[in-house]
Write a protein that holds these residues in place. Structure first.
Motif, PDB file in Angstrom:
ATOM      1  N   GLU A   1       2.333  -8.251   1.017  1.00 19.17           N
ATOM      2  CA  GLU A   1       1.872  -9.344   1.829  1.00 19.17           C
ATOM      3  C   GLU A   1       0.405  -8.705   2.180  1.00 19.17           C
ATOM      4  O   GLU A   1       0.199  -7.781   2.923  1.00 19.17           O
ATOM      5  N   VAL A   2      -0.769  -9.584   1.707  1.00 19.47           N
ATOM      6  CA  VAL A   2      -2.010  -9.160   2.227  1.00 19.47           C
ATOM      7  C   VAL A   2      -2.602 -10.137   3.430  1.00 19.47           C
ATOM      8  O   VAL A   2      -2.986 -10.054   4.548  1.00 19.47           O
ATOM      9  N   ASP A   3      -2.348 -11.391   3.137  1.00 19.21           N
ATOM     10  CA  ASP A   3      -2.900 -12.607   3.787  1.00 19.21           C
ATOM     11  C   ASP A   3      -1.955 -13.981   3.641  1.00 19.21           C
ATOM     12  O   ASP A   3      -1.812 -14.368   2.571  1.00 19.21           O
TER      13      ASP A   3
ATOM     14  N   LYS B   1      -7.429 -17.111  -3.224  1.00 20.38           N
ATOM     15  CA  LYS B   1      -7.465 -16.111  -4.326  1.00 20.38           C
ATOM     16  C   LYS B   1      -6.168 -15.958  -5.119  1.00 20.38           C
ATOM     17  O   LYS B   1      -6.094 -15.751  -6.304  1.00 20.38           O
ATOM     18  N   GLY B   2      -5.033 -15.986  -4.038  1.00 21.85           N
ATOM     19  CA  GLY B   2      -3.892 -15.568  -4.520  1.00 21.85           C
ATOM     20  C   GLY B   2      -3.148 -16.669  -5.487  1.00 21.85           C
ATOM     21  O   GLY B   2      -1.992 -16.569  -5.801  1.00 21.85           O
TER      22      GLY B   2
ATOM     23  N   THR C   1     -13.519 -18.433   5.212  1.00 24.41           N
ATOM     24  CA  THR C   1     -12.531 -18.916   4.089  1.00 24.41           C
ATOM     25  C   THR C   1     -12.168 -20.395   4.344  1.00 24.41           C
ATOM     26  O   THR C   1     -12.202 -20.949   5.444  1.00 24.41           O
TER      27      THR C   1
ATOM     28  N   GLN D   1      -0.582 -12.245  -1.709  1.00 26.91           N
ATOM     29  CA  GLN D   1      -0.997 -10.941  -2.082  1.00 26.91           C
ATOM     30  C   GLN D   1      -2.621 -10.817  -2.170  1.00 26.91           C
ATOM     31  O   GLN D   1      -2.863  -9.797  -2.409  1.00 26.91           O
ATOM     32  N   GLN D   2      -3.205 -12.064  -2.026  1.00 26.28           N
ATOM     33  CA  GLN D   2      -4.692 -11.781  -1.763  1.00 26.28           C
ATOM     34  C   GLN D   2      -5.146 -12.823  -0.766  1.00 26.28           C
ATOM     35  O   GLN D   2      -4.445 -13.543  -0.292  1.00 26.28           O
ATOM     36  N   GLU D   3      -6.549 -12.450  -0.446  1.00 24.71           N
ATOM     37  CA  GLU D   3      -6.975 -13.198   0.834  1.00 24.71           C
ATOM     38  C   GLU D   3      -7.322 -14.549   0.247  1.00 24.71           C
ATOM     39  O   GLU D   3      -7.663 -15.019  -0.729  1.00 24.71           O
TER      40      GLU D   3
ATOM     41  N   SER E   1       0.588 -16.247  -3.540  1.00 29.11           N
ATOM     42  CA  SER E   1      -0.297 -16.579  -2.907  1.00 29.11           C
ATOM     43  C   SER E   1      -0.532 -15.502  -1.576  1.00 29.11           C
ATOM     44  O   SER E   1      -1.863 -15.420  -0.932  1.00 29.11           O
TER      45      SER E   1
END
Length: 295
Positions: free
Chosen positions: A231-233, A276-277, A24, A271-273, A269
């Motif tokens: 939190e995802v990322d 994307k957030g 990424t 909440q997605q990788e 920010s």
């Protein structure tokens, strides 16, 4: 002549490698520039990357003005997270910046964010931008607080040049994570260092992920809780926070409201990788108004 952007960020873009070998796009400049663009500002990036990335970058950052110096490699990291703690490896590093990399016209940008990743910005870089009442010169100094060993493992290092840099800034934005690991994980020692630095710069903000942020301003310290988020990322959240804070501060002049606003933007920010957030302006406005009504 290059048009002067509303928001300019300077530092290496990075490839953040995934376990499968893909990547990424990362780096303070990536997250900050996209945030500023989402908030409606004409945005510029000064960076350094390998020839292939020079070709690909406009597709990653569409609509953002790019000034890229070619390098043999692009700065590349491996990020590993364990219970919110990041272990990071530097696999490659692009070239160090020089003053000539900054277009003369862009030195009058109203909002400038220096975002070094791996000691690529000389400590006198902030002095390239004249201090003006209608401008904000800021830094997110994580790249000045890093060193790495022969294996590329990133370790904290003392920021000996802080006084020299801070004297050229209006705002410093950094995370407790950047400081705690070099101070024996002592919150008291980190706060003491932030307090010391806050005497050298008008505004200092220290972020702390899910625990929010602390504002050091005019001799006062105030903590602000984070917005709730799944939190995802967490990669890049501090950079999103920094851009949102500077933009809100530039428009409204109130650092406390700017911290609240930046907390709101950063909550999306994570909440997605990756990038994307980063939320749209309408998403931010709805969430920020809703939180304000609760208070």
């Amino acid at each position: 002549m290059l048009p002067v952007p509303d928001f300019l960020t300077i530092g290496h873009v990075s490839k953040d490698l995934r376990p499968d070998g893909t990547y990424t796009l990362g780096g303070t400049v990536t997250y900050a520039a996209l945030t500023a663009q989402h908030l409606g500002l004409a945005t510029g990036v000064i960076t350094c990357a390998d020839p292939n990335m020079c070709i690909e970058l406009p597709s990653h950052l569409p609509g953002i003005a790019l000034h890229i110096r070619p390098s043999s490699v692009t700065t590349t990291f491996i990020n590993q997270y364990t219970e919110g703690v990041r272990i990071q490896y530097l696999c490659a590093r692009a070239d160090t910046f020089e003053a000539r990399d900054v277009p003369e016209a862009w030195r009058n940008t109203p909002i400038v964010l220096l975002g070094p990743l791996a000691q690529e910005l000389p400590t006198d870089f902030a002095s390239l931008f004249p201090r003006r009442p209608d401008a904000l010169i800021a830094a997110s100094p994580q790249g000045w607080l890093r060193q790495w060993d022969a294996d590329g493992r990133i370790w904290p290092t003392a920021w000996h040049d802080a006084p020299k840099v801070l004297s050229s800034l209006d705002v410093l934005i950094l995370s407790y994570e950047d400081i705690l690991s070099s101070n024996g994980n002592s919150r008291e020692e980190a706060d003491a260092l932030f307090s010391e630095w806050s005497t050298m710069v008008p505004i200092l903000v220290a972020t702390e992920g899910r625990y929010g942020a602390t504002l050091f301003h005019e001799g006062q310290t105030k903590q602000f809780p984070a917005y709730e988020a799944e939190e995802v990322d967490p990669t890049g959240a501090g950079d999103v926070f920094a851009a949102a804070f500077l933009i809100h501060l530039s428009k409204n002049g109130d650092p406390e409201l700017a911290v609240e606003y930046a907390n709101c933007v950063a909550s999306f920010s994570v909440q997605q990788e990756g990038t994307k957030g980063i939320p749209s302006l309408s998403m931010i406005n709805r969430a920020f108004r809703s939180q304000s009504r609760k208070e």
